[in-house]
Scaffold this motif. Sequence first.
Motif, PDB file in Angstrom:
ATOM      1  N   ARG A 178       0.831  -1.214   0.000  1.00  0.00           N
ATOM      2  CA  ARG A 178       0.000   0.000   0.000  1.00  0.00           C
ATOM      3  C   ARG A 178       0.861   1.257   0.000  1.00  0.00           C
ATOM      4  O   ARG A 178       0.613   2.188  -0.783  1.00  0.00           O
ATOM      5  CB  ARG A 178      -0.930  -0.018   1.213  1.00  0.00           C
ATOM      6  CG  ARG A 178      -1.765   1.248   1.365  1.00  0.00           C
ATOM      7  CD  ARG A 178      -2.808   1.078   2.450  1.00  0.00           C
ATOM      8  NE  ARG A 178      -2.225   0.818   3.742  1.00  0.00           N
ATOM      9  CZ  ARG A 178      -1.801   1.762   4.584  1.00  0.00           C
ATOM     10  NH1 ARG A 178      -1.913   3.040   4.233  1.00  0.00           N
ATOM     11  NH2 ARG A 178      -1.288   1.441   5.750  1.00  0.00           N
ATOM     12  N   GLU A 221       1.096   4.082  -2.983  1.00  0.00           N
ATOM     13  CA  GLU A 221       0.743   5.475  -2.726  1.00  0.00           C
ATOM     14  C   GLU A 221       1.899   6.407  -3.085  1.00  0.00           C
ATOM     15  O   GLU A 221       1.691   7.485  -3.661  1.00  0.00           O
ATOM     16  CB  GLU A 221       0.354   5.649  -1.259  1.00  0.00           C
ATOM     17  CG  GLU A 221      -0.980   5.002  -0.904  1.00  0.00           C
ATOM     18  CD  GLU A 221      -1.287   5.110   0.577  1.00  0.00           C
ATOM     19  OE1 GLU A 221      -0.408   5.609   1.337  1.00  0.00           O
ATOM     20  OE2 GLU A 221      -2.377   4.691   0.997  1.00  0.00           O
ATOM     21  N   ALA A 275       2.101   6.641  -6.839  1.00  0.00           N
ATOM     22  CA  ALA A 275       1.002   7.412  -7.421  1.00  0.00           C
ATOM     23  C   ALA A 275       1.137   8.907  -7.187  1.00  0.00           C
ATOM     24  O   ALA A 275       0.331   9.687  -7.692  1.00  0.00           O
ATOM     25  CB  ALA A 275      -0.332   6.912  -6.873  1.00  0.00           C
ATOM     26  N   ASP A 328       0.952  10.457  -4.194  1.00  0.00           N
ATOM     27  CA  ASP A 328       0.119  10.934  -3.090  1.00  0.00           C
ATOM     28  C   ASP A 328       0.898  11.976  -2.292  1.00  0.00           C
ATOM     29  O   ASP A 328       2.025  11.741  -1.848  1.00  0.00           O
ATOM     30  CB  ASP A 328      -0.258   9.745  -2.200  1.00  0.00           C
ATOM     31  CG  ASP A 328      -1.276  10.115  -1.128  1.00  0.00           C
ATOM     32  OD1 ASP A 328      -1.248  11.270  -0.662  1.00  0.00           O
ATOM     33  OD2 ASP A 328      -2.092   9.259  -0.769  1.00  0.00           O
ATOM     34  N   ALA A 329       0.303  13.124  -2.070  1.00  0.00           N
ATOM     35  CA  ALA A 329       0.994  14.232  -1.418  1.00  0.00           C
ATOM     36  C   ALA A 329       1.389  13.901   0.024  1.00  0.00           C
ATOM     37  O   ALA A 329       2.359  14.461   0.543  1.00  0.00           O
ATOM     38  CB  ALA A 329       0.117  15.487  -1.442  1.00  0.00           C
ATOM     39  N   THR A 330       0.643  13.007   0.661  1.00  0.00           N
ATOM     40  CA  THR A 330       0.933  12.680   2.058  1.00  0.00           C
ATOM     41  C   THR A 330       1.714  11.375   2.215  1.00  0.00           C
ATOM     42  O   THR A 330       2.022  10.974   3.339  1.00  0.00           O
ATOM     43  CB  THR A 330      -0.380  12.556   2.852  1.00  0.00           C
ATOM     44  OG1 THR A 330      -1.161  11.460   2.320  1.00  0.00           O
ATOM     45  CG2 THR A 330      -1.195  13.835   2.756  1.00  0.00           C
ATOM     46  N   ALA A 331       2.038  10.718   1.103  1.00  0.00           N
ATOM     47  CA  ALA A 331       2.642   9.383   1.180  1.00  0.00           C
ATOM     48  C   ALA A 331       3.998   9.414   1.874  1.00  0.00           C
ATOM     49  O   ALA A 331       4.276   8.577   2.741  1.00  0.00           O
ATOM     50  CB  ALA A 331       2.771   8.779  -0.215  1.00  0.00           C
ATOM     51  N   GLN A 388       3.670   9.810   5.608  1.00  0.00           N
ATOM     52  CA  GLN A 388       3.199   8.580   6.239  1.00  0.00           C
ATOM     53  C   GLN A 388       4.300   7.527   6.287  1.00  0.00           C
ATOM     54  O   GLN A 388       4.457   6.814   7.290  1.00  0.00           O
ATOM     55  CB  GLN A 388       1.989   8.034   5.488  1.00  0.00           C
ATOM     56  CG  GLN A 388       0.758   8.923   5.564  1.00  0.00           C
ATOM     57  CD  GLN A 388      -0.405   8.365   4.778  1.00  0.00           C
ATOM     58  OE1 GLN A 388      -0.465   7.159   4.529  1.00  0.00           O
ATOM     59  NE2 GLN A 388      -1.320   9.220   4.365  1.00  0.00           N
TER      60      GLN A 388
END
Length: 504
Positions: free
Chosen positions: A14, A18, A21, A23-26, A29
């Motif tokens: 996952r 992310e 892709a 993802d701005a917060t990946a 995280q």
Amino acid sequence: MAGWPSLGRVDDRRFAQELRAGDATALAQIYDVYAPRLFDYCHALLRDEDLAAEALRDSLIAALAHVGGLREPERFRSWLYTLVRNECLRRLRDPRTPGERYPAAEEADDAFLDAEERGRRLETRRLVHSALAGLPGRHREAVDLAVRHELAAEDLAGVLGISSQEALELVAESRDELDNALAAAIIARTGRGDCPSVAALVDEHEWPLPPEVSRKLIRHIASCPACRDRRQRKVSTNRLLQMMPVAALPARLRGAILSAATDPDLAEARARIARRAEPFDAWGRPTSLDRVRPAHDDDRGGVPRLWPVVGAAACVLLVAGAVFLVTGGSSAQHPSGGARRPVAAGTGASPSDSPSAGDPADSGSPDPTPSSTTPTPTPTRTSRTPTPTPTPTATTRRPAPRPTHTRKRRSPRPVPGTLVVSAEGPGDAKTITLTARNGVVHWAASPGPYVTVGGPTSGTLAPGRSVTLTATADEVTACTQTTPVERSGVTFTPGGAVALSWTC
């Protein structure tokens, strides 16, 4: 390790998807989940807070650039460990790396312990550290990654750049050596009055014992009947390793890394870091630096050094108590002004940290140990003068050899063996040893409800080889369910099972 979130293949996949892709917060995280264990590993290799932080920063920037090529996102965690290890090796091999090291603080985990319990923990860490000091650096790294960082054999193989079978054999051998070294440390601590030879070996040395003394103790125990009888006491190596301290993440490192990964002014520096992380194989995995010829580039850092930004937080985190208490007062301490005193590269390690520098017999592997706060000497590069190849002349020319055809022999198929399963420990926590008898065994573990397996969950064992893992019941979770389950276990293929039980 306590405080490290439990991760599985689903989580790895996952997070990798992310990040791929966009993802701005990946990245934030991923830092929150993976950074504590990755920083501890960096610190174990480099034994310096600044160097470890820079290695982690560059590894995550390289991950952001190359995650699109990773064809096995379920191996994202071991992929990160490989990037981290390569970054640490670059710094260890770089002659510009400073010889003085500034260890990080330890993660505070004794807030609820009284003075007596802290004393027992300190004594245990001294014993474990003395045992680790007797292992070659490569074996320390393997057992640390397998036990504390919970990497399966196939993941460890990717990190170290070896085959899965070699990884299994390395971990098994490392565990055996650690068991012997731990037994020697316990006998040295508690049995010197029963054996004059042990007292003669250890009385003149402070803890942790030097590696050469640990090795002498191991050889002595094998030949001494009195010490050999004491050697039969069983201890849980996994549990003792879990008690070793963890290097604390600097408070502002998260913000510094996220800024370095997104600042438009640092685009060129990020590109240099991404290029330096190459090459990658067809599966998108970074090639272990052990197999890559060192590049002569001049962009070691790429992004400006972190510690003008992180310095204020680092000063706050330099807690002398836990780190230097373990050394028995022999480590460097903070002067009254608050500045850290450097630890010279190559000095002895503290019990809570890493053993002293690697064994001469090591094959180029770094020298990691849980929460290492003393430095590894920077390896020096040596140059080889190539041997000139003689030029053939008319008088020395030989006729071209005729090709010969040889028949390839087929390798015999490995004989399937029997998996022998043994376990020890209380009802809700077992240390399990799997052994292959009479042939090769391809095994897999299937934990039951509310059971967590520590260590590899599948692999291949050569005849006579063993692997050790743990099984722990989460009775707190189980007993809060509507229908409490008081018995579970782990099933092994091709045969065998270990039952766990508890009382709600």
